[in-house]
Design a protein around this motif. Structure first.
Motif, PDB file in Angstrom:
ATOM      1  N   ASN A   1       0.829  -1.189   0.000  1.00  0.00           N
ATOM      2  CA  ASN A   1       0.000   0.000   0.000  1.00  0.00           C
ATOM      3  C   ASN A   1       0.878   1.259   0.000  1.00  0.00           C
ATOM      4  N   GLY A   2       0.623   2.131  -0.955  1.00  0.00           N
ATOM      5  CA  GLY A   2       1.405   3.360  -1.075  1.00  0.00           C
ATOM      6  C   GLY A   2       2.458   3.317  -2.136  1.00  0.00           C
ATOM      7  N   ASP A   3       2.867   2.128  -2.574  1.00  0.00           N
ATOM      8  CA  ASP A   3       3.844   2.037  -3.660  1.00  0.00           C
ATOM      9  C   ASP A   3       3.148   2.268  -5.003  1.00  0.00           C
ATOM     10  N   GLU A   4       3.969   2.490  -6.028  1.00  0.00           N
ATOM     11  CA  GLU A   4       3.423   2.776  -7.355  1.00  0.00           C
ATOM     12  C   GLU A   4       2.779   1.531  -7.953  1.00  0.00           C
TER      13      GLU A   4
ATOM     14  N   LYS B   1     -16.881   2.849  -6.467  1.00  0.00           N
ATOM     15  CA  LYS B   1     -16.275   3.431  -5.279  1.00  0.00           C
ATOM     16  C   LYS B   1     -15.456   4.693  -5.563  1.00  0.00           C
ATOM     17  N   GLY B   2     -14.901   4.770  -6.720  1.00  0.00           N
ATOM     18  CA  GLY B   2     -14.077   5.942  -7.024  1.00  0.00           C
ATOM     19  C   GLY B   2     -13.527   5.863  -8.427  1.00  0.00           C
ATOM     20  N   THR B   3     -12.959   6.973  -8.858  1.00  0.00           N
ATOM     21  CA  THR B   3     -12.382   7.030 -10.204  1.00  0.00           C
ATOM     22  C   THR B   3     -10.866   6.906 -10.119  1.00  0.00           C
ATOM     23  N   LEU B   4     -10.312   6.396 -11.202  1.00  0.00           N
ATOM     24  CA  LEU B   4      -8.875   6.181 -11.303  1.00  0.00           C
ATOM     25  C   LEU B   4      -8.263   7.120 -12.338  1.00  0.00           C
ATOM     26  N   SER B   5      -7.015   7.493 -12.100  1.00  0.00           N
ATOM     27  CA  SER B   5      -6.196   8.132 -13.132  1.00  0.00           C
ATOM     28  C   SER B   5      -5.353   7.040 -13.763  1.00  0.00           C
ATOM     29  N   ALA B   6      -5.427   6.908 -15.091  1.00  0.00           N
ATOM     30  CA  ALA B   6      -4.660   5.887 -15.814  1.00  0.00           C
ATOM     31  C   ALA B   6      -3.944   6.571 -16.971  1.00  0.00           C
TER      32      ALA B   6
ATOM     33  N   ASP C   1      -8.054   8.771  -8.054  1.00  0.00           N
ATOM     34  CA  ASP C   1      -8.278  10.140  -8.498  1.00  0.00           C
ATOM     35  C   ASP C   1      -9.329  10.832  -7.633  1.00  0.00           C
ATOM     36  N   GLU C   2     -10.562  10.360  -7.708  1.00  0.00           N
ATOM     37  CA  GLU C   2     -11.653  10.947  -6.928  1.00  0.00           C
ATOM     38  C   GLU C   2     -12.429   9.844  -6.235  1.00  0.00           C
ATOM     39  N   GLY C   3     -13.177  10.248  -5.213  1.00  0.00           N
ATOM     40  CA  GLY C   3     -13.991   9.289  -4.482  1.00  0.00           C
ATOM     41  C   GLY C   3     -13.180   8.540  -3.438  1.00  0.00           C
ATOM     42  N   GLU C   4     -13.626   7.346  -3.113  1.00  0.00           N
ATOM     43  CA  GLU C   4     -12.975   6.546  -2.087  1.00  0.00           C
ATOM     44  C   GLU C   4     -11.649   5.999  -2.601  1.00  0.00           C
ATOM     45  N   ALA C   5     -10.645   6.086  -1.724  1.00  0.00           N
ATOM     46  CA  ALA C   5      -9.329   5.588  -2.114  1.00  0.00           C
ATOM     47  C   ALA C   5      -9.340   4.077  -2.217  1.00  0.00           C
ATOM     48  N   LEU C   6      -8.346   3.547  -2.936  1.00  0.00           N
ATOM     49  CA  LEU C   6      -8.217   2.107  -3.025  1.00  0.00           C
ATOM     50  C   LEU C   6      -7.972   1.518  -1.644  1.00  0.00           C
ATOM     51  N   PRO C   7      -8.449   0.302  -1.382  1.00  0.00           N
ATOM     52  CA  PRO C   7      -8.237  -0.308  -0.061  1.00  0.00           C
ATOM     53  C   PRO C   7      -6.754  -0.544   0.197  1.00  0.00           C
ATOM     54  N   SER C   8      -6.380  -0.516   1.496  1.00  0.00           N
ATOM     55  CA  SER C   8      -4.982  -0.729   1.857  1.00  0.00           C
ATOM     56  C   SER C   8      -4.612  -2.198   1.849  1.00  0.00           C
TER      57      SER C   8
END
Length: 822
Positions: free
Chosen positions: A403-406, A470-475, A494-501
């Motif tokens: 979690n947190g890595d690219e 749940k949310g949008t992604l930047s790709a 990007d927007e909305g709820e972050a990806l789960p940890s």
């Protein structure tokens, strides 16, 4: 008794001898003012009072005024105190002296009078002038103009601007040169005179094949240069494709190339034939006058029919209006397309004319995107933000991302590079990459609850979606490599709820409507998918880290799930005893990623308890601690002991000679800082200090002179000891050849070989140079006796009289002058 005449004679003899010496030592000097110039020479007038610091350029004529009519003016080369008189000039009726500087350089000055009544004017400096000329191109063809340019000079503006030059060449007469350069023929008919300013150019029409050299000489100064050029046959005008056949794949870009050597006007390219393939496009390529033999590349995007041109020298491309007779919209179909290139174009019928060459372009069937594949990659947090970062970042293929890595996805696809480009965004409804979208799905089904899926996608929430948006992604497409068939996407919330940890996720990339190859999102949908997991960041020390060796390079390892390339701050700390730090980098492992810290714990006490701590540099909350104990190092180097040895088992020497004795010393595990003795028969005769790190080595050299009575002929013992190490060697002293133990006594090299009898005064008046001053008593045993040195006379190679002979001549003349009496 003496008189004035005898003193004058003495002085004259000394003066003449001095002049002889000076002529030998100083050599000859060019007489400024007497050499004939090979140029007209610019006249530079100056009063004698203003001559100081004046700069004259070699070849100019210097007119100095202010002298008395008929006054003798001495010209010196050099500066006061270090100069040589090179000429004596006589002032004209109006008080002028004229100096031709053709052969002069450096500092000079003028002087009138001598001794206390001398007057000095100057110093002035004669500068060596420089000019450079070059042809703008060292090689041209017969149909091209040669351009000669004045590219540089050190002349001041008053000499450079409007300067005249004499141009000559063994290939042309003076009249021909005048015609070539626009100058005037010289009187001798061998050259032409041109004038100009720095950076000026002259165009020469050299229409005959050959190599030409032009000599350019300044009229006003001695500056000169030469310039050469090669003239070759004109290359025939050619227009042709780089190859006969070109091939590509529908959905990608495809290129073809051509050359248009010697062509200045536009050329026209036709792609396809409307009657054969329902597609025909006409292209106009312009700005060919500077292209030369460069290969020009035209690239066709088979997805949208766009054309681009690649040219280093500025060729331009126009898609001719109203010429595209394609009957089908969008992407080109898989078939063969004729290529032709011509020099004319018929506007009325949209046709190329005066065809020069033909080729053929084949487009193969597109590979469905559903046949592509994907893989998941990671990199340290915040290390990848754009395409440039990919070059330096540590990328690792993995199915697990901390979690947190690219998060990156690499897609291996064949037929998408006409519409997938670096920098594009993957979106929905035609945004960015046309018709392509991406989503991450998490299955949240479970006991006693309906099936459900959470989705993070590159598109927004809709009414007819059968999942939880749940949310949008930047790709973002960071790279698109058609040659290797891959493109890389960078993913981030990007927007909305972050990806789960922490979650298992499925990645799906779909291509549907709004893409030229797919009609809708249902029946024609093309997609690929893959899976990966997001985990909480972890960090721990290894099972063996609780015991650490007390050594200089103690290593301690741990495991983590963070991306390789991440740095970990580590610390080993025993309160009040030691603190050691290291920042290792995470490395990829087979089962888990690892980090290894290295600490210098040498000299610390075994049994000491201390704390190991590790902290993730990208997440300060991700830490690991462990209580550890120092144990004895198992490194084999710790058992190393001090060693000492002689370089030889026996040293043999002749009495009165000097022996060189070598001792090799190697330090043990604790290093070495001591004095190493050399002993003869148990007595110390010398010592040397050494300082070595652990297991370091050195060689010591001792010299033992055996002339002392302490070293009689016979066998002796050499010995040494360092710490607990010792060594010995034999030391054998032999008698000398004469049995006395001496090879350098006066009896073998006595003065009898260099006595006064060989250098007696009998050859040189005897009274002043008798053998008593050169007897053997002062030169006994010498290796450089008079007999040897006499064979070296004249060895310096100086022509004529050497300096030594000249000085002796001077002294002899002086002696004769002193001894001569009435």
């Amino acid at each position: 008794m003496t008189d004035n005449n005898s003193y004058r004679e003495k002085g004259r003899a000394v003066f003449l001898a001095a002049m002889m010496v000076l002529s030998v030592v100083a050599g000859s000097a060019a007489l400024v003012g007497t050499a004939a110039a090979n140029h007209d020479g610019n006249s530079n007038a100056v009063d004698k009072a203003s001559l100081q610091d004046e700069t004259v350029y070699q070849g100019e004529t210097l007119n100095v005024s202010g002298f008395e009519s008929g006054e003798a003016v001495q010209l010196y080369s050099g500066v006061e105190g270090a100069s040589e008189r090179i000429d004596v000039l006589r002032a004209s009726e109006n008080g002028h002296v004229t100096i031709d500087t053709t052969d002069a350089s450096g500092f000079h000055y003028l002087q009138t009078g001598s001794g206390d009544s001398a007057n000095v004017y100057g110093e002035f400096y004669v500068e060596t002038p420089e000019v450079t000329f070059e042809f703008q191109s060292s090689s041209i063809e017969t149909d091209e103009q040669a351009t000669l340019q004045w590219t540089g000079t050190n002349l001041p503006d008053d000499l450079a601007n409007g300067a005249e030059f004499r141009i000559s060449s063994s290939s042309f007469s003076g009249s021909e040169l005048a015609d070539l350069t626009g100058g005037e023929e010289t009187d001798d008919g061998n050259a032409a005179i041109v004038s100009g300013n720095p950076a000026d150019t002259w165009s020469l029409d050299l229409s005959t094949v050959g190599n030409y050299t032009f000599d350019i000489e300044s009229v006003e100064t001695t500056a000169s240069d030469s310039a050469s050029i090669e003239v070759t046959e004109q290359t025939p005008d050619t227009i042709e494709f780089g190859q006969d056949q070109y091939e590509g794949q529908v959905g990608n870009e495809v290129s073809f190339s051509f050359t248009a050597q010697g062509i200045d006007n536009p050329v026209y390219i036709k792609v396809g034939d409307v009657e054969d393939v329902n597609y025909e496009q006409h292209l106009e390529v312009t700005n060919l006058d500077e292209v030369g033999d460069e290969e020009i590349t035209v690239t066709l995007n088979t997805y949208n029919g766009d054309y681009e041109i690649t040219s280093d020298n500025g060729a331009g491309l126009n898609v001719i209006d109203n010429a595209n007779t394609q009957d089908v919209p969008g992407a080109l179909g898989p078939t063969g397309y004729e290529l032709s290139i011509a020099t004319e174009y018929g506007d009325g019928d949209y046709s190329t004319q005066t065809e020069q060459d033909v080729g053929y372009l084949t487009l193969n069937e597109r590979t469905s995107f559903s046949e592509a594949s994907m893989s998941t990659w990671t990199a340290p947090s915040d290390s990848v933000n754009n395409a440039e970062d990919l070059q330096d970042a540590t990328l690792t293929e993995t199915s697990t991302i901390a979690n947190g890595d690219e998060m990156l996805v690499q897609v291996n696809a064949e037929s998408v590079y006409g519409f997938v480009e670096q920098g594009d965004q993957i979106g929905h409804a035609g945004e960015g990459v046309p018709g392509m979208q991406l989503k991450l799905s998490q299955d949240v089904s479970g006991p006693n609850r309906p099936d459900a899926t959470n989705v993070w996608a590159t598109f927004g929430e809709g009414d007819d979606q059968d999942f939880n948006h749940k949310g949008t992604l930047s790709a973002t497409v960071l790279s698109a490599d058609q040659q290797n068939g891959t493109f890389i996407i960078h993913l981030a919330s990007d927007e909305g709820e972050a990806l789960p940890s922490s979650a298992d996720l499925s990645t799906t990339i779909e291509m549907g409507a709004n893409n030229n190859f797919v009609d809708n999102w249902d029946d024609d949908l093309e997609s690929i998918s893959g899976e990966f997991s997001i985990e909480q960041r972890t960090l721990s020390w290894g099972d063996s880290a609780d015991e650490v060796a007390a050594s200089a390079d103690a290593t301690v390892s741990g495991t983590t799930n963070v991306a390789p390339g991440t740095t970990i701050d580590t610390r080993a700390r025993a309160p009040g005893t030691f603190v050691e730090r290291d920042t290792p980098t995470v490395m990829a492992g087979d089962d888990a990623n690892t980090f290894t810290a290295s600490f210098d714990l040498s000299g610390e006490t075994t049994g000491t308890e201390f704390e190991l701590r590790a902290e993730d540099n990208n997440d300060a909350e991700n830490t690991a601690t462990l209580d550890a104990t120092l144990v004895e190092s198992t490194d084999g180097g710790s058992d190393a002991e001090t060693m000492v040895s002689f370089g030889s088992t026996s040293y043999d020497v002749t009495k009165n000679d000097t022996a060189e004795v070598m001792i090799d010393v190697t330090a043990g595990a604790d290093g070495l800082n001591t004095s190493v003795p050399l002993m003869v028969n148990g007595n110390s005769v010398a010592s040397q200090d050494v300082s070595l790190d652990a297991e370091g080595t050195t060689t010591l050299t001792f010299e033992v002179n055996t002339s002392s009575d302490s070293y009689p002929v016979g066998e002796h013992e050499l010995s040494t000891s360092v710490d607990n190490a010792s060594a010995s060697a034999a030391f054998v002293i032999a008698e000398s050849d004469d049995g006395s133990g001496s090879d350098d006594s006066g009896s073998d090299d006595s003065g009898s070989d260099d006595s006064g009898s060989d250098d007696s005064g009998s050859d040189d008046s005897g009274s002043d140079d008798s053998g008593s001053d050169d007897s053997g008593s002062d030169d006994s045993g010498s290796d450089d006796s008079s007999g040897d040195s006499s064979g070296d006379s004249g060895s310096s190679g100086q022509p004529g009289f050497g300096i030594a002979v000249a000085i002796l001549s001077l002294l002899g003349a002086a002696m004769l002058a002193l001894r001569k009496r009435e």
